[in-house]
Design a protein around this motif. Sequence first.
Motif, PDB file in Angstrom:
ATOM      1  N   ILE A  26      75.693 -67.344 118.630  1.00 50.78           N
ATOM      2  CA  ILE A  26      76.622 -67.137 117.523  1.00 50.78           C
ATOM      3  C   ILE A  26      77.814 -68.087 117.608  1.00 50.78           C
ATOM      4  O   ILE A  26      78.391 -68.498 116.586  1.00 50.78           O
ATOM      5  N   GLN A  27      78.210 -68.462 118.850  1.00 52.56           N
ATOM      6  CA  GLN A  27      79.345 -69.385 118.993  1.00 52.56           C
ATOM      7  C   GLN A  27      79.073 -70.718 118.307  1.00 52.56           C
ATOM      8  O   GLN A  27      79.989 -71.333 117.747  1.00 52.56           O
ATOM      9  N   GLY A  28      77.824 -71.154 118.335  1.00 53.56           N
ATOM     10  CA  GLY A  28      77.479 -72.418 117.701  1.00 53.56           C
ATOM     11  C   GLY A  28      77.696 -72.383 116.198  1.00 53.56           C
ATOM     12  O   GLY A  28      78.226 -73.328 115.607  1.00 53.56           O
ATOM     13  N   TYR A  29      77.304 -71.258 115.571  1.00 54.03           N
ATOM     14  CA  TYR A  29      77.481 -71.130 114.125  1.00 54.03           C
ATOM     15  C   TYR A  29      78.960 -71.019 113.764  1.00 54.03           C
ATOM     16  O   TYR A  29      79.406 -71.579 112.757  1.00 54.03           O
ATOM     17  N   LEU A  30      79.736 -70.310 114.603  1.00 50.94           N
ATOM     18  CA  LEU A  30      81.164 -70.174 114.329  1.00 50.94           C
ATOM     19  C   LEU A  30      81.869 -71.520 114.437  1.00 50.94           C
ATOM     20  O   LEU A  30      82.707 -71.869 113.592  1.00 50.94           O
ATOM     21  N   PHE A  31      81.523 -72.287 115.469  1.00 51.39           N
ATOM     22  CA  PHE A  31      82.108 -73.618 115.606  1.00 51.39           C
ATOM     23  C   PHE A  31      81.657 -74.534 114.470  1.00 51.39           C
ATOM     24  O   PHE A  31      82.418 -75.387 114.002  1.00 51.39           O
ATOM     25  N   GLY A  32      80.410 -74.370 114.009  1.00 55.20           N
ATOM     26  CA  GLY A  32      79.924 -75.180 112.898  1.00 55.20           C
ATOM     27  C   GLY A  32      80.694 -74.915 111.616  1.00 55.20           C
ATOM     28  O   GLY A  32      81.058 -75.846 110.879  1.00 55.20           O
ATOM     29  N   VAL A  33      80.973 -73.635 111.347  1.00 55.33           N
ATOM     30  CA  VAL A  33      81.763 -73.275 110.162  1.00 55.33           C
ATOM     31  C   VAL A  33      83.185 -73.809 110.292  1.00 55.33           C
ATOM     32  O   VAL A  33      83.757 -74.340 109.333  1.00 55.33           O
ATOM     33  N   LEU A  34      83.773 -73.683 111.490  1.00 52.14           N
ATOM     34  CA  LEU A  34      85.120 -74.201 111.716  1.00 52.14           C
ATOM     35  C   LEU A  34      85.172 -75.709 111.532  1.00 52.14           C
ATOM     36  O   LEU A  34      86.123 -76.246 110.942  1.00 52.14           O
ATOM     37  N   SER A  35      84.144 -76.405 112.008  1.00 52.11           N
ATOM     38  CA  SER A  35      84.079 -77.856 111.841  1.00 52.11           C
ATOM     39  C   SER A  35      84.037 -78.247 110.368  1.00 52.11           C
ATOM     40  O   SER A  35      84.719 -79.183 109.934  1.00 52.11           O
ATOM     41  N   ALA A  36      83.237 -77.512 109.579  1.00 48.73           N
ATOM     42  CA  ALA A  36      83.150 -77.798 108.141  1.00 48.73           C
ATOM     43  C   ALA A  36      84.488 -77.548 107.455  1.00 48.73           C
ATOM     44  O   ALA A  36      84.910 -78.318 106.582  1.00 48.73           O
ATOM     45  N   CYS A  37      85.180 -76.486 107.856  1.00 49.15           N
ATOM     46  CA  CYS A  37      86.480 -76.176 107.250  1.00 49.15           C
ATOM     47  C   CYS A  37      87.526 -77.227 107.612  1.00 49.15           C
ATOM     48  O   CYS A  37      88.331 -77.634 106.768  1.00 49.15           O
ATOM     49  N   LEU A  38      87.519 -77.683 108.868  1.00 48.45           N
ATOM     50  CA  LEU A  38      88.488 -78.699 109.285  1.00 48.45           C
ATOM     51  C   LEU A  38      88.242 -80.027 108.584  1.00 48.45           C
ATOM     52  O   LEU A  38      89.193 -80.712 108.174  1.00 48.45           O
ATOM     53  N   SER A  39      86.976 -80.399 108.426  1.00 52.76           N
ATOM     54  CA  SER A  39      86.647 -81.632 107.722  1.00 52.76           C
ATOM     55  C   SER A  39      87.129 -81.583 106.281  1.00 52.76           C
ATOM     56  O   SER A  39      87.722 -82.544 105.768  1.00 52.76           O
ATOM     57  N   ALA A  40      86.884 -80.451 105.620  1.00 49.44           N
ATOM     58  CA  ALA A  40      87.334 -80.298 104.235  1.00 49.44           C
ATOM     59  C   ALA A  40      88.851 -80.273 104.150  1.00 49.44           C
ATOM     60  O   ALA A  40      89.448 -80.868 103.246  1.00 49.44           O
ATOM     61  N   LEU A  41      89.504 -79.592 105.108  1.00 48.63           N
ATOM     62  CA  LEU A  41      90.966 -79.502 105.102  1.00 48.63           C
ATOM     63  C   LEU A  41      91.605 -80.875 105.262  1.00 48.63           C
ATOM     64  O   LEU A  41      92.592 -81.188 104.575  1.00 48.63           O
ATOM     65  N   ALA A  42      91.051 -81.702 106.145  1.00 46.48           N
ATOM     66  CA  ALA A  42      91.601 -83.041 106.345  1.00 46.48           C
ATOM     67  C   ALA A  42      91.492 -83.867 105.067  1.00 46.48           C
ATOM     68  O   ALA A  42      92.439 -84.572 104.682  1.00 46.48           O
ATOM     69  N   GLY A  43      90.352 -83.778 104.385  1.00 45.78           N
ATOM     70  CA  GLY A  43      90.177 -84.532 103.149  1.00 45.78           C
ATOM     71  C   GLY A  43      91.092 -84.052 102.037  1.00 45.78           C
ATOM     72  O   GLY A  43      91.726 -84.862 101.346  1.00 45.78           O
ATOM     73  N   VAL A  44      91.195 -82.729 101.872  1.00 45.46           N
ATOM     74  CA  VAL A  44      92.043 -82.169 100.814  1.00 45.46           C
ATOM     75  C   VAL A  44      93.512 -82.467 101.095  1.00 45.46           C
ATOM     76  O   VAL A  44      94.276 -82.805 100.178  1.00 45.46           O
ATOM     77  N   TYR A  45      93.919 -82.372 102.360  1.00 41.04           N
ATOM     78  CA  TYR A  45      95.323 -82.654 102.695  1.00 41.04           C
ATOM     79  C   TYR A  45      95.651 -84.128 102.469  1.00 41.04           C
ATOM     80  O   TYR A  45      96.746 -84.469 102.002  1.00 41.04           O
TER      81      TYR A  45
END
Length: 333
Positions: free
Chosen positions: A160-179
């Motif tokens: 489950i840690q892998g999926y949680l880190f994967g979701v966090l990675s996707a959110c950080l990538s999107a946040l960097a682009g939007v910011y």
Amino acid sequence: MQWYVVGSLLTVLTSSQGILTTLSQSNGGYKYDYATVPFLAEIFKLLVSSAFLWREMQNSPPPKMTMEWKSVRLYPIPSIIYLIHNNVQFATLTYVDTSTYQIMGNLKIVTTGILFRLFLKRKLTNLQWMAIVLLAVGTTTSQVKGCGEASCDSFFSAPIQGYLFGVLSACLSALAGVYTEFLMKKNNDILYWQNVQLYTFGSIFNMGRLLMDNFRSGFEAGPWWQRLLNGYNMTTWLVVLNLGTTGLLVSWLMKYADNIVKVYATSMAMLLTMVLSVLLFNFTPTLFLGIIICMMSLHMYFAPPSTLVDLPLTVKPVSESVSEVSIERRTAS
């Protein structure tokens, strides 16, 4: 320059990144320190932006440049987000395999759309939301291998840690682009000045990463600046040039278009890379259905709604109908 021209160039350059990186390998590995490539790419972007800025400053009146600290201090934030994102990527890969990681990476398409709506207050139509979800499905479909292969089972067997880190990675990538888009559009500063600020901090953070690598290795291979260009050849320099030019195109899109255009450009690049890999490296393609789905999504998002649905015929205004009835009654009387 039109956004679709820049988007097409970004697609071509992004698709060639993986191919150039593969060609720069020797016996399955790198003779150069791969961490030096992003650093040199940041330096390249900084030099190009500085040259264009200097040229613009020769004009009269000079371009608008906000130099207040309360504005400048916002520009290190994208570099910090990307630094955290890179560490989360490594953490994700400790729990999941490469195929699962690539498939989960497509979550950033949807998270970009969500943050695009929440933080930038950009309204998307229901049809555009459907197109974004369809794009995520299409890119994922193109990466899923046959169910007879081991990767099909491994996708559902990761902790489950892998999926949680994967979701966090996707959110950080999107946040960097939007910011970054927020920074580019928050004032009327010239693009080249904004780039100089972004890439100055980007160069500093990449230099810090090289220093950290030195401390971790105990300076066994010597300081990073002495081995900066070790193992470089023509192909390696093309990788640096490609990465730097891609970054400049992305900043242009952030200023004059938006994150969704960038998402489509990079997603189409993923599919183009697959096609080129078939031709150059005898790569076995997975599912071409993904290409068809992504092209449908592209058309759904950018095409006018009138070309996608049959709109009802325009009904005559009520006032016009009433006047016609009154005229008919007067004639009858």
